[in-house]
Design a protein around this motif. Structure first.
Motif, mmCIF file in Angstrom:
data_model
loop_
_atom_site.group_PDB
_atom_site.id
_atom_site.type_symbol
_atom_site.label_atom_id
_atom_site.label_comp_id
_atom_site.label_asym_id
_atom_site.label_seq_id
_atom_site.Cartn_x
_atom_site.Cartn_y
_atom_site.Cartn_z
ATOM 1 N N PHE A 6 7.040 10.624 2.538
ATOM 2 C CA PHE A 6 5.823 11.119 1.767
ATOM 3 C C PHE A 6 5.920 12.608 2.328
ATOM 4 O O PHE A 6 5.646 12.705 3.921
ATOM 5 C CB PHE A 6 4.474 10.247 2.300
ATOM 6 C CG PHE A 6 4.788 8.701 1.853
ATOM 7 C CD1 PHE A 6 4.592 8.938 0.298
ATOM 8 C CD2 PHE A 6 4.515 8.056 2.705
ATOM 9 C CE1 PHE A 6 4.406 7.836 -0.146
ATOM 10 C CE2 PHE A 6 4.760 6.926 2.138
ATOM 11 C CZ PHE A 6 5.043 6.355 0.822
ATOM 12 N N PRO A 7 7.033 13.782 2.071
ATOM 13 C CA PRO A 7 6.417 15.196 2.439
ATOM 14 C C PRO A 7 5.348 15.764 2.537
ATOM 15 O O PRO A 7 4.978 16.606 2.979
ATOM 16 C CB PRO A 7 7.897 15.450 2.016
ATOM 17 C CG PRO A 7 8.467 14.916 0.502
ATOM 18 C CD PRO A 7 7.709 13.827 0.848
ATOM 19 N N ARG A 8 4.124 15.184 1.731
ATOM 20 C CA ARG A 8 2.718 16.001 1.717
ATOM 21 C C ARG A 8 1.778 14.717 3.486
ATOM 22 O O ARG A 8 1.256 15.219 3.329
ATOM 23 C CB ARG A 8 1.642 15.643 0.677
ATOM 24 C CG ARG A 8 2.617 16.257 -0.628
ATOM 25 C CD ARG A 8 1.991 16.399 -1.601
ATOM 26 N NE ARG A 8 1.940 14.917 -2.063
ATOM 27 C CZ ARG A 8 0.990 14.307 -1.831
ATOM 28 N NH1 ARG A 8 -0.255 14.201 -1.130
ATOM 29 N NH2 ARG A 8 1.308 12.658 -2.341
ATOM 30 N N PHE B 266 0.614 -1.482 -0.023
ATOM 31 C CA PHE B 266 -0.113 0.325 -0.269
ATOM 32 C C PHE B 266 1.256 1.345 0.216
ATOM 33 O O PHE B 266 0.472 2.072 -0.971
ATOM 34 C CB PHE B 266 -0.609 -0.026 1.406
ATOM 35 C CG PHE B 266 -1.703 1.543 1.508
ATOM 36 C CD1 PHE B 266 -2.369 1.809 0.159
ATOM 37 C CD2 PHE B 266 -2.467 1.925 3.028
ATOM 38 C CE1 PHE B 266 -4.042 3.073 0.400
ATOM 39 C CE2 PHE B 266 -2.998 2.545 2.583
ATOM 40 C CZ PHE B 266 -4.263 3.146 1.316
ATOM 41 N N LEU B 267 2.293 1.117 0.584
ATOM 42 C CA LEU B 267 2.977 2.387 0.623
ATOM 43 C C LEU B 267 2.868 2.748 -0.255
ATOM 44 O O LEU B 267 3.514 3.871 -1.414
ATOM 45 C CB LEU B 267 4.282 2.368 1.907
ATOM 46 C CG LEU B 267 3.515 2.728 3.825
ATOM 47 C CD1 LEU B 267 4.802 1.509 3.747
ATOM 48 C CD2 LEU B 267 3.101 3.608 3.477
ATOM 49 N N ASP B 268 3.437 1.594 -1.326
ATOM 50 C CA ASP B 268 4.431 1.749 -2.855
ATOM 51 C C ASP B 268 3.446 2.199 -3.612
ATOM 52 O O ASP B 268 3.658 2.833 -4.876
ATOM 53 C CB ASP B 268 4.841 0.832 -2.660
ATOM 54 C CG ASP B 268 6.342 -0.152 -2.610
ATOM 55 O OD1 ASP B 268 7.131 1.052 -1.906
ATOM 56 O OD2 ASP B 268 5.863 -1.405 -2.706
ATOM 57 N N ALA B 269 2.291 1.636 -3.248
ATOM 58 C CA ALA B 269 1.053 2.316 -4.067
ATOM 59 C C ALA B 269 0.827 3.787 -3.575
ATOM 60 O O ALA B 269 0.616 4.370 -5.085
ATOM 61 C CB ALA B 269 -0.081 1.252 -4.026
ATOM 62 N N ALA B 270 0.813 4.070 -2.980
ATOM 63 C CA ALA B 270 0.524 5.344 -2.647
ATOM 64 C C ALA B 270 1.918 6.119 -2.910
ATOM 65 O O ALA B 270 1.496 7.239 -3.572
ATOM 66 C CB ALA B 270 0.954 5.862 -0.769
ATOM 67 N N ALA B 271 2.688 5.835 -2.614
ATOM 68 C CA ALA B 271 4.154 6.847 -3.862
ATOM 69 C C ALA B 271 4.162 6.629 -5.417
ATOM 70 O O ALA B 271 4.252 7.823 -5.719
ATOM 71 C CB ALA B 271 5.420 5.741 -3.490
ATOM 72 N N ALA B 272 3.423 4.986 -5.814
ATOM 73 C CA ALA B 272 3.224 5.488 -7.145
ATOM 74 C C ALA B 272 2.048 6.539 -7.032
ATOM 75 O O ALA B 272 2.117 7.394 -8.557
ATOM 76 C CB ALA B 272 2.684 4.014 -7.440
ATOM 77 N N ALA B 273 0.755 7.055 -6.941
ATOM 78 C CA ALA B 273 -0.322 7.739 -6.827
ATOM 79 C C ALA B 273 0.017 9.455 -6.824
ATOM 80 O O ALA B 273 -0.307 9.800 -7.506
ATOM 81 C CB ALA B 273 -1.040 7.064 -5.722
ATOM 82 N N GLY B 274 1.771 9.607 -6.265
ATOM 83 C CA GLY B 274 2.530 10.621 -6.675
ATOM 84 C C GLY B 274 0.987 11.731 -6.008
ATOM 85 O O GLY B 274 0.967 11.774 -4.336
#
Length: 410
Positions: free
Chosen positions: A299-301, A271-279
């Motif tokens: 995740f700076p945001r 899920f973290l990888d998918a979150a990174a891919a979602a940008g």
């Protein structure tokens, strides 16, 4: 940089500082300790178990107890005294919210006046409870302190998964019936002991057998103790009883919200990888700021929320919520927005109990499609079976409280 080795004399000085809060009385004393003991274990034990160190610990503990007592409100005359115990002080937003939710459910279901206090053996962080009604952590382990109460309510979903002191201490479990107040188990997670943990399983059976009331939060499963009620998570039940769960249409230009956590399950890491891919196309929230700072570096945001009101507000502003956190799913469900869960089995159990098992994601491969075309919010009718069973369990708990005898106090 490689760590520098310490001399034995430096170890002695450090032990004096930590255990006695002072330097050695002389260089000769430091040299004596450095050369007198056959190994470091003996050295540490000699200083740590010295009369001075023991007395210092006693005084620090007494000062802490006095400070806690000084901030506590006096008990209300004529009110039933209820102590809530759980994992409320560990900094987890969901655990913290449950103390207030249990208190609110009791106050709404019981006619008698209640004086409700809360405590947690874990005291790393404050939790949001009524000012002056947070007891010191060791209240739960002191028979004399427990005798001041009319009922002890043990709550918190994960209390049966890891070891939570003193719930699996034989002396505590077997001593509770003799110490005076009955105990109730409210909304515990249905996590069985691991194979080979016969001792823990026996104590758990004793904990349930000795309870005046017991309920599990997760759907009934094999191995659940007999006579145990099924009762929704207190935060979910309190939210439903106050009108939550009505479908909400997303406002224009809302974005998906992903509620992430430090990964324990493989699905959570994916899920973290998918979150990174979602940008930048999604908003990100985490719920345990003390333990998840490594997520902020990735995740700076990322935004941390620290109470249930903020979490529900973040969910209300989303087009769809995908959560690896159990109480993240609950917040979204109560706000009436589309929600998907993943990771821990309790998330699977939640959506199964809501009649929507398809809202639990086995993997993150379909996440982009779900974000682009979210499912509709849950129909309020989906809550009816869970709510009916929970209200029946709450009525049983309320009947127990209503029938508690007035206790004579010194």
């Amino acid at each position: 940089m490689a760590a520098r080795s310490c001399t034995v004399e430096e170890v002695v000085r450090a032990l004096y500082h930590v255990d006695l809060d002072r330097p050695p009385e002389s260089e000769a004393a430091a040299a004596f300790h450095a050369g007198h003991h056959p190994d470091l274990v003996s050295l540490i034990r000699a200083i740590r178990e010295s009369p001075e160190a023991t007395e210092r610990r006693r005084r620090l503990a007494a000062a802490k107890r006095m400070a806690a007592e000084a901030t506590q409100a006096p008990f209300a005359p004529g009110a039933l005294r209820v102590l809530l115990f759980g994992a409320y002080g560990n900094g987890n937003l969901g655990d913290a919210a449950q103390a207030q939710a249990v208190a609110g459910l009791l106050r709404g279901a019981v006619r008698r006046p209640l004086d409700i206090r809360a405590c947690s053996w874990i005291d790393d962080a404050e939790f949001p409870f009524d000012a002056g009604r947070i007891m010191r952590p060791d209240t739960i382990a002191e028979p004399a302190a427990l005798r001041e109460f009319d009922l002890v309510v043990v709550g918190g979903g994960g209390l049966l998964a890891p070891v939570h002191y003193p719930l699996e201490e034989a002396a505590w479990v077997r001593g509770m019936p003799a110490w005076g107040p009955p105990h109730a188990l409210v909304g515990l997670g249905a996590v069985p002991p691991e194979p080979g943990e016969a001792g823990r399983a026996a104590l758990r059976r004793a904990l349930f057998a000795g309870a005046a009331f017991a309920s599990l939060r997760d759907p009934p499963g094999q191995g659940d103790p007999s006579g145990v009620a099924w009762m929704a998570d207190p935060v979910l039940l309190a939210g439903l009883l106050s009108g939550g769960g009505q479908p909400r249409m997303p406002a224009p230009r809302t974005r998906p919200l992903l509620i992430v956590k430090h990964p324990v399950h493989p699905a959570e890491a994916a899920f973290l990888d998918a979150a990174a891919a979602a940008g930048d196309g999604v908003d990100l929230v985490a719920m345990e700021w003390r333990l998840e700072q490594e997520l902020a570096a990735r995740f700076p945001r990322l935004r941390f929320v620290t109470d249930m009101a903020c979490l529900r507000g973040a969910c209300a502003a989303a087009s769809v919520v995908v959560s690896a956190r159990y109480h993240g799913c609950i917040a979204a469900v109560l706000e009436g927005v589309p929600c998907l869960g993943l990771g821990a089995s309790k998330n699977r159990g939640l959506f199964a109990a809501l009649g929507a098992p398809g809202r639990y994601l086995e993997h993150c491969g379909d996440l982009p499609a779900w974000l682009a075309a979210p499912p509709p919010p849950l129909d309020p009718a989906a809550f009816a079976p869970l709510r009916a069973a929970s209200e029946a369990a709450l009525a049983r708990l309320a009947a127990l409280v209503e029938g508690l005898p007035a206790r004579q106090r010194a």
